[in-house]
Design a protein around this motif. Structure first.
Motif, PDB file in Angstrom:
ATOM      1  N   ASP A  33     -49.140  52.845 -22.036  1.00 38.09           N
ATOM      2  CA  ASP A  33     -49.524  51.806 -20.609  1.00 38.09           C
ATOM      3  C   ASP A  33     -48.500  52.066 -19.741  1.00 38.09           C
ATOM      4  O   ASP A  33     -48.986  52.051 -18.357  1.00 38.09           O
ATOM      5  N   GLN A  34     -47.255  52.315 -19.865  1.00 40.65           N
ATOM      6  CA  GLN A  34     -46.363  52.402 -18.602  1.00 40.65           C
ATOM      7  C   GLN A  34     -46.614  53.644 -18.091  1.00 40.65           C
ATOM      8  O   GLN A  34     -46.533  53.696 -16.792  1.00 40.65           O
ATOM      9  N   GLU A  35     -46.787  54.880 -18.654  1.00 42.78           N
ATOM     10  CA  GLU A  35     -47.155  55.968 -18.067  1.00 42.78           C
ATOM     11  C   GLU A  35     -48.239  55.935 -17.290  1.00 42.78           C
ATOM     12  O   GLU A  35     -48.446  56.446 -16.118  1.00 42.78           O
ATOM     13  N   HIS A  36     -49.499  55.379 -17.671  1.00 44.78           N
ATOM     14  CA  HIS A  36     -50.709  54.926 -16.995  1.00 44.78           C
ATOM     15  C   HIS A  36     -50.164  54.205 -15.700  1.00 44.78           C
ATOM     16  O   HIS A  36     -50.753  54.437 -14.741  1.00 44.78           O
ATOM     17  N   GLU A  37     -49.824  53.057 -15.875  1.00 42.99           N
ATOM     18  CA  GLU A  37     -49.081  52.424 -14.602  1.00 42.99           C
ATOM     19  C   GLU A  37     -48.406  53.217 -13.550  1.00 42.99           C
ATOM     20  O   GLU A  37     -48.637  53.044 -12.506  1.00 42.99           O
ATOM     21  N   ARG A  38     -47.717  54.037 -13.975  1.00 39.53           N
ATOM     22  CA  ARG A  38     -46.699  54.900 -13.093  1.00 39.53           C
ATOM     23  C   ARG A  38     -47.849  55.938 -12.326  1.00 39.53           C
ATOM     24  O   ARG A  38     -47.732  56.029 -11.218  1.00 39.53           O
ATOM     25  N   ALA A  39     -48.865  56.664 -13.142  1.00 42.32           N
ATOM     26  CA  ALA A  39     -49.589  57.695 -12.507  1.00 42.32           C
ATOM     27  C   ALA A  39     -50.578  56.671 -11.546  1.00 42.32           C
ATOM     28  O   ALA A  39     -50.836  57.183 -10.450  1.00 42.32           O
ATOM     29  N   ILE A  40     -51.123  55.798 -12.066  1.00 41.07           N
ATOM     30  CA  ILE A  40     -51.817  54.781 -11.046  1.00 41.07           C
ATOM     31  C   ILE A  40     -51.316  54.542  -9.838  1.00 41.07           C
ATOM     32  O   ILE A  40     -51.620  54.728  -8.688  1.00 41.07           O
ATOM     33  N   ALA A  41     -49.926  54.023  -9.966  1.00 42.48           N
ATOM     34  CA  ALA A  41     -49.267  53.743  -8.646  1.00 42.48           C
ATOM     35  C   ALA A  41     -49.083  54.907  -7.706  1.00 42.48           C
ATOM     36  O   ALA A  41     -49.347  54.694  -6.601  1.00 42.48           O
ATOM     37  N   ILE A  42     -48.705  55.752  -8.188  1.00 38.60           N
ATOM     38  CA  ILE A  42     -48.413  57.168  -7.347  1.00 38.60           C
ATOM     39  C   ILE A  42     -49.760  57.519  -6.815  1.00 38.60           C
ATOM     40  O   ILE A  42     -49.782  57.819  -5.755  1.00 38.60           O
ATOM     41  N   TYR A  43     -50.712  57.589  -7.789  1.00 44.89           N
ATOM     42  CA  TYR A  43     -52.107  57.968  -7.114  1.00 44.89           C
ATOM     43  C   TYR A  43     -52.514  57.063  -5.931  1.00 44.89           C
ATOM     44  O   TYR A  43     -52.992  57.519  -4.912  1.00 44.89           O
ATOM     45  N   ASP A  44     -52.504  55.734  -6.126  1.00 50.74           N
ATOM     46  CA  ASP A  44     -52.907  54.794  -5.078  1.00 50.74           C
ATOM     47  C   ASP A  44     -51.894  55.048  -3.797  1.00 50.74           C
ATOM     48  O   ASP A  44     -52.420  54.555  -2.833  1.00 50.74           O
ATOM     49  N   ARG A 155     -46.860  49.004  -4.487  1.00 49.98           N
ATOM     50  CA  ARG A 155     -47.093  50.320  -5.333  1.00 49.98           C
ATOM     51  C   ARG A 155     -45.759  50.828  -5.525  1.00 49.98           C
ATOM     52  O   ARG A 155     -45.204  51.249  -6.777  1.00 49.98           O
ATOM     53  N   LEU A 156     -44.945  50.712  -4.551  1.00 54.34           N
ATOM     54  CA  LEU A 156     -43.472  51.177  -4.775  1.00 54.34           C
ATOM     55  C   LEU A 156     -42.805  50.441  -5.779  1.00 54.34           C
ATOM     56  O   LEU A 156     -41.867  50.912  -6.445  1.00 54.34           O
ATOM     57  N   PHE A 157     -42.938  49.033  -5.490  1.00 53.56           N
ATOM     58  CA  PHE A 157     -42.231  48.035  -6.598  1.00 53.56           C
ATOM     59  C   PHE A 157     -42.770  48.589  -7.974  1.00 53.56           C
ATOM     60  O   PHE A 157     -41.958  48.291  -8.702  1.00 53.56           O
ATOM     61  N   THR A 158     -43.904  48.983  -8.102  1.00 48.65           N
ATOM     62  CA  THR A 158     -44.315  49.243  -9.555  1.00 48.65           C
ATOM     63  C   THR A 158     -43.485  50.346  -9.796  1.00 48.65           C
ATOM     64  O   THR A 158     -43.135  50.492 -11.293  1.00 48.65           O
ATOM     65  N   LEU A 159     -43.266  51.461  -9.159  1.00 49.74           N
ATOM     66  CA  LEU A 159     -42.217  52.452  -9.343  1.00 49.74           C
ATOM     67  C   LEU A 159     -40.881  52.019  -9.751  1.00 49.74           C
ATOM     68  O   LEU A 159     -40.394  52.652 -10.389  1.00 49.74           O
ATOM     69  N   VAL A 160     -40.551  51.041  -8.951  1.00 45.93           N
ATOM     70  CA  VAL A 160     -39.142  50.632  -8.945  1.00 45.93           C
ATOM     71  C   VAL A 160     -38.966  50.090 -10.176  1.00 45.93           C
ATOM     72  O   VAL A 160     -37.859  50.262 -11.068  1.00 45.93           O
ATOM     73  N   PHE A 161     -40.158  49.293 -10.846  1.00 48.36           N
ATOM     74  CA  PHE A 161     -39.822  48.500 -11.898  1.00 48.36           C
ATOM     75  C   PHE A 161     -40.052  49.523 -13.002  1.00 48.36           C
ATOM     76  O   PHE A 161     -39.662  49.527 -14.263  1.00 48.36           O
ATOM     77  N   ALA A 162     -40.984  50.652 -12.807  1.00 46.41           N
ATOM     78  CA  ALA A 162     -41.173  51.931 -13.983  1.00 46.41           C
ATOM     79  C   ALA A 162     -39.608  52.338 -14.243  1.00 46.41           C
ATOM     80  O   ALA A 162     -39.324  53.001 -15.296  1.00 46.41           O
ATOM     81  N   LEU A 163     -38.748  52.497 -13.265  1.00 48.93           N
ATOM     82  CA  LEU A 163     -37.271  52.919 -13.561  1.00 48.93           C
ATOM     83  C   LEU A 163     -36.859  52.119 -14.518  1.00 48.93           C
ATOM     84  O   LEU A 163     -35.714  52.952 -15.403  1.00 48.93           O
ATOM     85  N   HIS A 164     -36.985  51.238 -14.748  1.00 49.18           N
ATOM     86  CA  HIS A 164     -36.372  50.095 -15.668  1.00 49.18           C
ATOM     87  C   HIS A 164     -37.019  50.077 -17.246  1.00 49.18           C
ATOM     88  O   HIS A 164     -36.315  49.264 -18.083  1.00 49.18           O
TER      89      HIS A 164
END
Length: 167
Positions: A33-44, A155-164
């Motif tokens: 789920d997390q990897e999918h969220e990262r990929a979608i955020a970058i794609y978007d 979308r950048l916050f999604t990636l910031v959150f992904a770092l945690h």
């Protein structure tokens, strides 16, 4: 490349991100789920974004997000790889919202499996509200260094959150 594809590429604004990645040393592998969220955020982000560095017009830009000594690192370069700047942000102002967002995301993913649609919708509304709050905080903290529109900040916050996320 066809003439139409060339025209489409030319129509994109210069003040945007053309590449985004998370610093490999800063992240651990997440669950699916997390990897999918990262990929979608970058794609978007890459599909549509507004990323402006005041007093510069050498975009589009490439961004590497990472963590450096408990600070959020925005390593920005031109699309061709020429360094533009690295901006470090303290994570202290984000700690509460990241903690709250993590808890509500856990509730959301748990609810998807067992809760009623009404309960899921209520949790998701809270999740979106926290996401908006964090996005606005990110925009404020970057003010004067990088200008973002609302959707890019989300979308950048999604990636910031992904770092945690813990793997």
């Amino acid at each position: 490349m066809t003439a139409e594809a060339g025209q489409a590429a030319e129509e994109k604004p210069r003040n945007r991100l053309a590449a985004v990645r998370l610093d490999e040393a800063s992240i651990s592998r997440g669950n699916p789920d997390q990897e999918h969220e990262r990929a979608i955020a970058i794609y978007d982000i890459l599909e549509e974004n507004c990323f402006t560095i005041p007093d510069r017009d050498d975009g589009p830009y490439a961004l590497v997000l990472g963590l450096v000594e408990n600070k959020l690192s925005f390593a920005i370069s031109t699309e061709s790889g020429e360094p533009v700047m690295t901006h470090l942000l303290s994570l202290t102002p984000f700690r509460r919202v990241i903690r709250d967002y993590e808890m509500i995301c856990e509730s959301y993913y748990s609810a998807i499996r067992t809760a009623s649609p009404t309960q899921i919708e209520a949790i998701d509304m809270g999740r979106r509200g926290l996401h908006n709050e964090a996005s606005e905080l990110l925009r404020q903290r970057l003010e004067g260094k990088v200008d973002l529109d609302h959707n890019t900040a989300r979308r950048l916050f999604t990636l910031v959150f992904a770092l945690h996320w813990k793997g």
